[in-house]
Design an enzyme around this catalytic site. Structure first.
Site, PDB file in Angstrom:
ATOM      1  N   SER A  93       0.868  -1.173   0.000  1.00  0.00           N
ATOM      2  CA  SER A  93       0.000   0.000   0.000  1.00  0.00           C
ATOM      3  C   SER A  93       0.908   1.227   0.000  1.00  0.00           C
ATOM      4  O   SER A  93       1.756   1.374   0.889  1.00  0.00           O
ATOM      5  CB  SER A  93      -0.900  -0.016   1.234  1.00  0.00           C
ATOM      6  OG  SER A  93      -1.897   0.959   1.110  1.00  0.00           O
ATOM      7  N   GLU A  94       0.758   2.102  -0.993  1.00  0.00           N
ATOM      8  CA  GLU A  94       1.793   3.105  -1.254  1.00  0.00           C
ATOM      9  C   GLU A  94       1.899   4.183  -0.182  1.00  0.00           C
ATOM     10  O   GLU A  94       2.834   4.966  -0.187  1.00  0.00           O
ATOM     11  CB  GLU A  94       1.605   3.741  -2.639  1.00  0.00           C
ATOM     12  CG  GLU A  94       0.370   4.594  -2.829  1.00  0.00           C
ATOM     13  CD  GLU A  94      -0.794   3.809  -3.418  1.00  0.00           C
ATOM     14  OE1 GLU A  94      -0.811   2.564  -3.268  1.00  0.00           O
ATOM     15  OE2 GLU A  94      -1.696   4.445  -3.997  1.00  0.00           O
ATOM     16  N   ASN A  95       0.954   4.215   0.748  1.00  0.00           N
ATOM     17  CA  ASN A  95       1.098   5.167   1.850  1.00  0.00           C
ATOM     18  C   ASN A  95       2.119   4.696   2.880  1.00  0.00           C
ATOM     19  O   ASN A  95       2.398   5.422   3.837  1.00  0.00           O
ATOM     20  CB  ASN A  95      -0.253   5.429   2.524  1.00  0.00           C
ATOM     21  CG  ASN A  95      -0.891   4.179   3.064  1.00  0.00           C
ATOM     22  OD1 ASN A  95      -0.897   3.141   2.406  1.00  0.00           O
ATOM     23  ND2 ASN A  95      -1.406   4.254   4.264  1.00  0.00           N
TER      24      ASN A  95
ATOM     25  N   SER B 194       8.496   3.988  -0.186  1.00  0.00           N
ATOM     26  CA  SER B 194       7.388   3.305  -0.853  1.00  0.00           C
ATOM     27  C   SER B 194       7.503   3.430  -2.371  1.00  0.00           C
ATOM     28  O   SER B 194       7.374   2.445  -3.101  1.00  0.00           O
ATOM     29  CB  SER B 194       6.063   3.910  -0.375  1.00  0.00           C
ATOM     30  OG  SER B 194       4.990   3.255  -0.982  1.00  0.00           O
TER      31      SER B 194
END
Lengths: 229, 217
Positions: free
Chosen positions: B45-47, B87
């Site tokens: 999850s890119e966060n 990320s």
């Protein structure tokens, strides 16, 4: 040197009209709640805000938008905020949208003494307009520059009075990058401790990057999408 | 025709053991519900979370633990948190094996538009431009036509582009298509959908060769 200030109002001393601020957080997760509230109270205006998102209508950066204190937003995603969209479409608010990884790297570069870098993100799109394009190993990249900002406003889980910071879970996001990138970095923390109480092995942001620190109060930590199984 | 869940279920068949996968918001998120039990897939999850777990129970909810869709999630054994630059280092360096995204439009060259409708809607690209610029394997999950019944699979995009020549496969409510140099190659049909229906709903170049099998799950 004492970096500890008593509260958010004291922490934002020196932030004046027209300045460029970085604000940590992803959505409402890990945002500097106390500092934002203090900015709203201070009435400082014509701000340029660099932040991944723009909060929601009545929380986070949304509060600064409601009171029309923001001249320009630099973000990657602003879909959760109706007031934002209204101001944007009516031309009241200037907006620069950037790929999220580019936003992060422009913060990182600023904090790392790197003036610019090349990224594939945005090549061939509106984002690339006016930017230098170069080919490396047969692939096209665009040049992006490090951000320049006056203040970085970040939120950490724990911090010590020297300014060392530890973030919690996904509330880390842009916070450590922005902490490195501000000319002056203000950190608010949920728990402020004495030097030596944080294990040096687990510190995310070194004290050298932090100029002011204070213990925040009354964290609401609002959840945007409350999902359960 | 496939439901949203069935689109996700069909995409889940593309998962392989050991894959690191980034799922976009909407139908792509549902793919997580259909990961075959005999393989290990790690969700990014890119966060700032690798090893995303399921939604929490009421007691487990943590405001500091969300996914890129801002939904509350959980961790799994082996999960790790990191900052946003790390990320996107994972993403741009090609370490994410599969990216599943929604789209407003895709053209027959594999270009995708999913971030802006000029004058009407400005949400932003989030991480999509970084993902499509770097991922080796991009699958688009979407409805074949828009609410007005117009094709979303086009010759030329009408909306601002998110990334060029990046979409490898499209799974819609009607069919599965590979995007190749020749255009959209029809590979599988949803049960009860005919080739003619797909042709009528596809504005871009559609290649139909031989018998087209029905999508199985």
């Amino acid at each position: 040197m004492n970096k500890v200030v008593q509260n958010a109002a004291e922490a934002i001393a020196g932030i004046t009209d027209g300045m460029t601020l970085m604000l940590g957080g992803f959505g409402l997760c890990g945002i500097p709640e106390n500092t934002i509230n203090a900015l709203v109270k201070s009435g400082v205006k014509n701000l340029t805000c660099i932040s991944n998102n723009a909060g929601v209508d009545d929380f986070g950066i949304g509060l600064l938008l409601q009171s029309k204190q923001v001249k320009k937003m630099i973000s990657s995603y602003v879909g959760e905020n109706a007031e934002f969209e209204r101001q944007l479409l009516s031309g009241e608010l200037e907006v620069e949208l950037l790929p999220q990884g580019t936003l992060a790297e422009r913060c990182r570069a600023a904090g790392a003494g790197i003036p610019a870098f090349f990224t594939p993100a945005g090549y061939g799109t509106e984002v690339a307009e006016g930017k230098e394009v170069r080919e490396f190993n047969g692939k096209q990249y665009i040049m992006e520059k490090a951000f320049e900002s006056d203040y970085a406003l970040v939120k950490a889980w724990k911090g010590d009075t020297d300014g060392n910071l530890i973030f919690k879970a996904t509330a880390r996001n842009f916070n450590p990058l922005m902490a490195m990138a501000g000319k002056i970095t203000i950190a608010e923390v949920e728990e402020l401790v004495q030097p030596g109480e944080l294990d040096p092995n687990f510190i995310h942001t070194s004290s050298i990057f932090v100029n002011r620190i204070f213990q925040g109060t009354d964290y609401e930590k609002r959840i945007e999408q409350r999902t359960t199984k | 025709m496939l439901t949203k869940e069935q689109i996700a279920q069909r995409i889940a068949k593309e998962l392989k053991d050991g894959y690191y996968v980034n799922l976009g918001i909407g139908i792509p998120t549902l793919v997580a519900n259909f990961v075959p039990s005999d393989i290990d897939v790690t969700l990014q999850s890119e966060n700032g979370l690798l090893g995303m777990g399921p939604f929490p129970s009421e007691e487990e909810i943590d405001a500091d633990l969300i996914n890129a869709g801002k939904q509350t999630v959980t961790t799994l054994p082996g999960s790790v948190f990191f900052d946003s630059a790390t990320s996107f280092a994972m993403i741009r360096s090609g370490r994410v094996d599969l990216t599943v995204l929604g789209a407003m439009e895709v053209n027959d060259k594999g270009d995708i538009a999913n971030w802006k409708i000029p004058g009407k809607m400005v949400k932003g690209m989030g991480g999509a431009m970084d993902l499509v610029a770097s991922a080796q394997n991009i699958i688009v999950a979407m409805q074949h036509t828009n609410r007005a019944g117009e094709s979303k699979l086009l010759k030329e995009l009408s909306l601002p582009v998110t990334g060029l020549g990046c979409v490898k496969k499209v799974v819609t409510n009607l069919c599965v298509m590979d995007v190749t140099e020749r255009g959209f190659e029809l590979k599988e049909l949803a049960l009860g959908v005919s080739v003619d229906e797909v042709k009528a709903a596809t504005a871009g170049t559609l290649i139909v060769e031989g018998d087209i099998p029905v999508i199985s799950f």
